[in-house]
Design a protein around this motif. Structure first.
Motif, short mmCIF file in Angstrom:
data_model
loop_
_atom_site.label_atom_id
_atom_site.label_comp_id
_atom_site.label_asym_id
_atom_site.label_seq_id
_atom_site.Cartn_x
_atom_site.Cartn_y
_atom_site.Cartn_z
N MET A 126 0.59 -1.16 0.04
CA MET A 126 0.04 -0.07 -0.07
C MET A 126 0.93 1.31 0.18
N GLN A 127 0.32 2.25 -0.82
CA GLN A 127 1.07 3.30 -1.06
C GLN A 127 0.26 4.71 -0.65
N TYR A 128 0.92 5.70 0.20
CA TYR A 128 -0.22 6.90 0.24
C TYR A 128 0.66 8.03 0.64
N PHE A 129 0.38 9.24 0.67
CA PHE A 129 1.09 10.38 0.96
C PHE A 129 0.61 11.04 2.40
N VAL A 130 1.46 11.51 3.21
CA VAL A 130 0.96 12.59 4.35
C VAL A 130 1.45 13.79 4.01
N VAL A 131 0.62 14.75 3.79
CA VAL A 131 0.97 16.21 3.65
C VAL A 131 0.52 16.95 5.07
N MET A 132 1.44 17.49 5.59
CA MET A 132 1.41 18.18 6.93
C MET A 132 1.31 19.68 6.68
N ILE A 133 0.28 20.17 6.88
CA ILE A 133 0.12 21.68 6.72
C ILE A 133 0.18 22.28 8.19
N ASP A 134 0.63 23.32 8.07
CA ASP A 134 1.13 24.09 9.49
C ASP A 134 0.06 25.45 9.32
N TYR A 135 -0.89 25.65 10.30
CA TYR A 135 -1.64 26.91 10.31
C TYR A 135 -0.94 27.73 11.50
N GLY A 136 0.13 27.69 11.91
CA GLY A 136 0.70 28.75 12.69
C GLY A 136 0.22 28.27 14.21
N ARG A 137 -0.48 29.42 14.55
CA ARG A 137 -1.04 29.44 16.19
C ARG A 137 -2.13 28.48 16.15
N ARG A 138 -2.93 28.16 15.11
CA ARG A 138 -4.23 27.37 15.15
C ARG A 138 -3.80 26.00 15.11
N GLY A 139 -2.59 25.47 14.83
CA GLY A 139 -1.99 24.08 14.72
C GLY A 139 -1.67 23.65 13.76
N ARG A 140 -1.78 22.36 13.46
CA ARG A 140 -1.28 21.55 12.17
C ARG A 140 -2.38 20.68 11.70
N GLU A 141 -2.29 20.35 10.27
CA GLU A 141 -3.17 19.36 10.19
C GLU A 141 -2.50 18.27 9.26
N ALA A 142 -2.75 16.79 9.48
CA ALA A 142 -2.33 15.94 8.55
C ALA A 142 -3.04 15.42 7.57
N VAL A 143 -2.97 15.50 6.24
CA VAL A 143 -3.78 15.11 5.27
C VAL A 143 -3.30 14.06 4.89
N VAL A 144 -4.22 12.65 5.15
CA VAL A 144 -3.80 11.46 4.81
C VAL A 144 -4.82 10.72 4.14
N ASP A 145 -4.89 10.45 2.79
CA ASP A 145 -5.75 9.89 2.16
C ASP A 145 -5.44 8.81 1.17
N PRO A 146 -5.42 7.64 1.61
CA PRO A 146 -5.05 6.50 0.46
C PRO A 146 -5.36 6.70 -0.74
N GLU A 147 -6.57 7.30 -1.28
CA GLU A 147 -6.88 7.47 -2.63
C GLU A 147 -6.20 8.53 -3.43
#
Length: 91
Positions: free
Chosen positions: A1-22
């Motif tokens: 299985m292969q997928y990508f994790v994109v970590m987005i930094d929102y600064g003071r509001r925190g971070r979000e990891a976008v993980v979608d195998p599709e």
């Protein structure tokens, strides 16, 4: 299985990891190019049990090609040269 994790930094509001195998590599690049993904901290490619940091590669692929000023000015220079030649022609 292969997928990508994109970590987005929102600064003071925190971070979000976008993980979608599709989502494919091409789709990640398209989302970065369109501006949907901004302020990226890192991009990891998960392939079976191996993790690889592909941030630089994908950001380089997603970058819009820059047109150098010399390339854009070539046509203008050619027109200027032709105009100068016409000014100095004998009538």
């Amino acid at each position: 299985m292969q997928y990508f994790v994109v970590m987005i930094d929102y600064g003071r509001r925190g971070r979000e990891a976008v993980v979608d195998p599709e989502i494919t590599r091409r789709e990640v690049i398209a989302r970065i190019g369109s501006g949907e993904y901004k302020n990226i901290s890192f991009i990891h490619e998960i392939n079976d049990q191996a993790v690889q940091d592909v941030t630089e590669e994908i950001l380089a692929e997603a970058a819009l090609p820059e047109i150098g000023s010399t390339e854009a000015d070539l046509q203008a220079n050619r027109f200027d040269h032709a105009r100068d030649l016409r000014k100095h022609e004998t009538v």
